[in-house]
Design a protein around this motif. Structure first.
Motif, PDB file in Angstrom:
ATOM      1  N   ASN A 222      27.235  63.994 -24.437  1.00  0.00           N
ATOM      2  CA  ASN A 222      27.146  62.739 -23.687  1.00  0.00           C
ATOM      3  C   ASN A 222      26.813  62.990 -22.222  1.00  0.00           C
ATOM      4  O   ASN A 222      26.014  62.265 -21.612  1.00  0.00           O
ATOM      5  CB  ASN A 222      28.471  61.975 -23.791  1.00  0.00           C
TER       6      ASN A 222
ATOM      7  N   GLU B 200      23.194  64.158 -21.917  1.00  0.00           N
ATOM      8  CA  GLU B 200      22.297  63.010 -22.097  1.00  0.00           C
ATOM      9  C   GLU B 200      22.266  62.148 -20.833  1.00  0.00           C
ATOM     10  O   GLU B 200      21.197  61.683 -20.408  1.00  0.00           O
ATOM     11  CB  GLU B 200      22.761  62.179 -23.289  1.00  0.00           C
TER      12      GLU B 200
ATOM     13  N   SER C 185      17.229  67.832 -21.835  1.00  0.00           N
ATOM     14  CA  SER C 185      16.939  67.936 -23.272  1.00  0.00           C
ATOM     15  C   SER C 185      16.796  69.373 -23.750  1.00  0.00           C
ATOM     16  O   SER C 185      16.589  69.610 -24.944  1.00  0.00           O
ATOM     17  CB  SER C 185      15.649  67.172 -23.599  1.00  0.00           C
TER      18      SER C 185
END
Length: 261
Positions: free
Chosen positions: A120, A123, A128
């Motif tokens: 989390n 993100e 990525s």
């Protein structure tokens, strides 16, 4: 696997109590060494992040992360070198590595809630190129191997406090480290429970001291010492793993190809 601290030593100092240990290894068993404890910690931190966006604490403080990254830059560790964060917790260190340009980084933790929290946070940061895995480092999957750099900030400390046969678990940790780290790869460990001399003994099989990193010192009662130990080991055991090469360096610079096999 690491709970927070505001600065080097911080919350981890409570885990140093060795007096009267019945186990013979100098440590008193503690809940800090159990999976149940860390599952509960990261379930709470995950809920806090979901409700308030708070990423949680940084084990040994921000300076501990900066210290390790400075070392990697000083020794010209290639940005595509494979890096493993053992017991990644909330994954904040992974975020810092990615921001400095490292592109092949993996974080593992045996707590699913820790990995969910890390995911989390990563993100939220818009990153990525970070891999996350639920892994018990004492019994790693066969896919976990071939790393050039392994990093531990507090995980070995926690294992040392496990109430269930911690001595054997420490030995298994060293075996796992030897299996996942490439020959001539580096192991960077920060500990508030172990001295330099003790860590040298724990990792004497297949590893040699490469460098001791400077950490804050304290003075009390006429004596002085370090609040934490931060060491860099290099794996020495011979194996048939292939070589990690890079372009030649100008004269006078140490090529990283001589550090990794």
């Amino acid at each position: 696997m690491s709970e927070g601290a505001d600065d080097d030593g911080g919350a981890g100092a409570a885990a140093r109590s060795r007096g009267g240990s019945p186990r013979g290894d100098g440590f008193s068993p503690s809940a800090l060494g159990t999976r149940e404890h860390w599952d509960a910690v990261y379930e709470r931190e995950l809920q806090t992040f979901q409700e308030y966006g708070d990423t949680g604490e940084i084990w040994f403080g921000e300076e501990s992360m900066t210290r390790l990254i400075r070392w990697m830059q000083k020794h010209k560790i290639p940005l595509d070198a494979s890096v493993l964060d053992i017991g990644t917790g909330n994954g904040v260190f992974l975020v810092e590595l990615a921001k400095f340009g490292f592109s092949n980084i993996t974080g593992i933790d045996y707590s699913p809630s820790a990995i969910q929290l890390s995911g989390n946070i990563i993100e939220k940061e818009g990153l990525s190129n970070i891999k996350l895995k639920v892994e018990d480092f004492l019994n790693p999957s066969t896919k976990l191997s071939g790393f050039h750099i392994c990093i531990d900030k507090g995980t070995f400390d926690a294992i040392s406090l496990n109430p269930d046969n911690a001595i054997e678990k420490r030995k298994q940790y060293v075996k796992s480290l030897s299996r996942v780290l490439k020959v001539k790869g580096f192991f960077l460990i920060t500990s508030c429970n172990w001295t330099k001399e003790e860590l040298l003994n724990e990792f004497s099989e297949g590893f040699e001291l490469f460098e001791e990193l400077r950490t804050p010192r304290f003075s009390f009662g006429g004596r002085s010492g370090n609040s934490v130990a931060a060491l860099v080991f290099q794996k020495t055991e011979l194996t048939t793993l292939g070589h990690f090469l890079e372009e030649p360096h100008p004269e006078g610079e140490q090529p990283m190809g001589s550090c990794f096999c």
